[in-house]
Write an enzyme that holds these catalytic residues in place. Structure first.
Site, PDB file in Angstrom:
ATOM      1  N   HIS A   1      -3.325  10.744   4.490  1.00 21.93           N
ATOM      2  CA  HIS A   1      -2.585   9.938   3.512  1.00 21.93           C
ATOM      3  C   HIS A   1      -3.542   9.110   2.661  1.00 21.93           C
ATOM      4  O   HIS A   1      -3.328   8.947   1.457  1.00 21.93           O
ATOM      5  CB  HIS A   1      -1.554   9.069   4.220  1.00 21.93           C
ATOM      6  CG  HIS A   1      -0.465   9.863   4.871  1.00 21.93           C
ATOM      7  ND1 HIS A   1       0.211  10.864   4.212  1.00 21.93           N
ATOM      8  CD2 HIS A   1       0.060   9.823   6.126  1.00 21.93           C
ATOM      9  CE1 HIS A   1       1.113  11.401   5.016  1.00 21.93           C
ATOM     10  NE2 HIS A   1       1.024  10.795   6.195  1.00 21.93           N
TER      11      HIS A   1
ATOM     12  N   THR B   1      19.304   1.803 -13.071  1.00 26.16           N
ATOM     13  CA  THR B   1      19.034   3.007 -12.284  1.00 26.16           C
ATOM     14  C   THR B   1      17.800   2.880 -11.406  1.00 26.16           C
ATOM     15  O   THR B   1      17.604   3.693 -10.495  1.00 26.16           O
ATOM     16  CB  THR B   1      18.783   4.200 -13.227  1.00 26.16           C
ATOM     17  OG1 THR B   1      17.664   3.862 -14.060  1.00 26.16           O
ATOM     18  CG2 THR B   1      20.008   4.509 -14.079  1.00 26.16           C
ATOM     19  N   GLY B   2      16.924   1.946 -11.736  1.00 28.12           N
ATOM     20  CA  GLY B   2      15.615   1.852 -11.085  1.00 28.12           C
ATOM     21  C   GLY B   2      14.577   2.754 -11.733  1.00 28.12           C
ATOM     22  O   GLY B   2      13.389   2.679 -11.396  1.00 28.12           O
ATOM     23  N   ILE B   3      15.026   3.582 -12.660  1.00 30.11           N
ATOM     24  CA  ILE B   3      14.113   4.589 -13.225  1.00 30.11           C
ATOM     25  C   ILE B   3      13.163   3.972 -14.255  1.00 30.11           C
ATOM     26  O   ILE B   3      11.941   4.080 -14.142  1.00 30.11           O
ATOM     27  CB  ILE B   3      14.912   5.758 -13.835  1.00 30.11           C
ATOM     28  CG1 ILE B   3      15.700   6.496 -12.747  1.00 30.11           C
ATOM     29  CG2 ILE B   3      13.965   6.736 -14.551  1.00 30.11           C
ATOM     30  CD1 ILE B   3      16.687   7.537 -13.271  1.00 30.11           C
ATOM     31  N   GLY B   4      13.732   3.318 -15.265  1.00 29.54           N
ATOM     32  CA  GLY B   4      12.873   2.782 -16.331  1.00 29.54           C
ATOM     33  C   GLY B   4      11.863   1.780 -15.804  1.00 29.54           C
ATOM     34  O   GLY B   4      10.680   1.795 -16.192  1.00 29.54           O
TER      35      GLY B   4
ATOM     36  N   ASP C   1      15.839  -6.264 -14.931  1.00 31.87           N
ATOM     37  CA  ASP C   1      16.461  -6.473 -16.241  1.00 31.87           C
ATOM     38  C   ASP C   1      17.890  -6.957 -15.994  1.00 31.87           C
ATOM     39  O   ASP C   1      18.263  -7.291 -14.859  1.00 31.87           O
ATOM     40  CB  ASP C   1      16.390  -5.208 -17.102  1.00 31.87           C
ATOM     41  CG  ASP C   1      17.331  -4.104 -16.616  1.00 31.87           C
ATOM     42  OD1 ASP C   1      17.927  -4.247 -15.523  1.00 31.87           O
ATOM     43  OD2 ASP C   1      17.468  -3.091 -17.330  1.00 31.87           O
ATOM     44  N   HIS C   2      18.700  -6.985 -17.056  1.00 35.85           N
ATOM     45  CA  HIS C   2      20.091  -7.448 -16.907  1.00 35.85           C
ATOM     46  C   HIS C   2      20.887  -6.563 -15.945  1.00 35.85           C
ATOM     47  O   HIS C   2      21.739  -7.056 -15.214  1.00 35.85           O
ATOM     48  CB  HIS C   2      20.782  -7.485 -18.277  1.00 35.85           C
ATOM     49  CG  HIS C   2      20.737  -6.181 -19.011  1.00 35.85           C
ATOM     50  ND1 HIS C   2      19.566  -5.689 -19.583  1.00 35.85           N
ATOM     51  CD2 HIS C   2      21.690  -5.241 -19.232  1.00 35.85           C
ATOM     52  CE1 HIS C   2      19.823  -4.521 -20.144  1.00 35.85           C
ATOM     53  NE2 HIS C   2      21.094  -4.217 -19.942  1.00 35.85           N
TER      54      HIS C   2
ATOM     55  N   CYS D   1      16.481  -2.309 -11.856  1.00 35.20           N
ATOM     56  CA  CYS D   1      17.197  -2.180 -13.129  1.00 35.20           C
ATOM     57  C   CYS D   1      18.479  -1.403 -12.832  1.00 35.20           C
ATOM     58  O   CYS D   1      18.850  -1.248 -11.667  1.00 35.20           O
ATOM     59  CB  CYS D   1      16.330  -1.576 -14.235  1.00 35.20           C
ATOM     60  SG  CYS D   1      15.855   0.151 -14.043  1.00 35.20           S
TER      61      CYS D   1
ATOM     62  N   HIS E   1       3.486   6.913   4.156  1.00 28.17           N
ATOM     63  CA  HIS E   1       2.698   8.004   3.562  1.00 28.17           C
ATOM     64  C   HIS E   1       1.997   7.615   2.266  1.00 28.17           C
ATOM     65  O   HIS E   1       0.876   8.047   2.019  1.00 28.17           O
ATOM     66  CB  HIS E   1       3.597   9.213   3.264  1.00 28.17           C
ATOM     67  CG  HIS E   1       4.147   9.867   4.492  1.00 28.17           C
ATOM     68  ND1 HIS E   1       4.640  11.148   4.490  1.00 28.17           N
ATOM     69  CD2 HIS E   1       4.301   9.412   5.759  1.00 28.17           C
ATOM     70  CE1 HIS E   1       5.064  11.469   5.708  1.00 28.17           C
ATOM     71  NE2 HIS E   1       4.873  10.424   6.498  1.00 28.17           N
TER      72      HIS E   1
END
Ligand code: RB5
Length: 142
Positions: free
Chosen positions: A133, A66-69, A7-8, A64, A97
């Site tokens: 794994h 935070t990388g979270i969304g 994203d931006h 993004c 893993h």
């Protein structure tokens, strides 16, 4: 082929990652966004995730603020194992893993140098192939 999107909040870092991939001679497809104008991260997270899930791309990189969304979005697509990484140990471990097929990063969290090291670690680390794994990964999809 590596699918890349942001994203931006991740736009500037995405451009730096693209340059880095070019320097390494790696092919990528940029799914956007294509400017720093405000936009919605699910659009780009889903586009890259679908390209990886369909086999159009072998791996994905999503960025993004935070990388979270963008990682939450990607992980909604069947077959996607998107790993949000802020350090090289996690990038290595998630390949060995989890056989993670998408790397997610937060541009507002990481410095550029560390982000590029995380990219290299993620791309250069193979899945271990260990039975335990494989079993655990198959349990994710159940
Ligand atoms: C955009 O301001 C920001 O919310 C986004 O880049 C990301 O951090 C969301 O998880």
């Amino acid at each position: 082929m590596i699918g890349i999107g942001s994203d931006h909040g991740g736009f500037e870092l995405k451009e730096k990652v693209k340059k880095h991939l070019e320097e390494r001679g790696l092919e990528y497809k940029d799914f956007g966004t294509y400017s720093a104008d405000s936009c919605d991260y699910p659009v780009y997270g889903r586009a890259v995730a679908k390209a990886v899930a369909s086999g159009e791309c072998d791996r994905g990189i999503l960025i993004c603020g935070t990388g979270i969304g963008i990682s939450i979005t990607a992980n909604k697509v069947k077959g996607i194992r998107a790993a949000l990484c802020s350090d090289c140990y996690s990038a290595q471990a998630t390949r060995e893993h989890n056989d993670a097929n998408i790397l997610a990063m937060g541009a507002r969290v990481l410095g550029d140098g560390l982000a590029l090291k995380i990219v290299d670690t993620f791309l250069d680390t193979p899945f271990s192939g260990d039975e335990r794994h494989i079993r655990r990964i198959s349990m994710i999809e159940e």
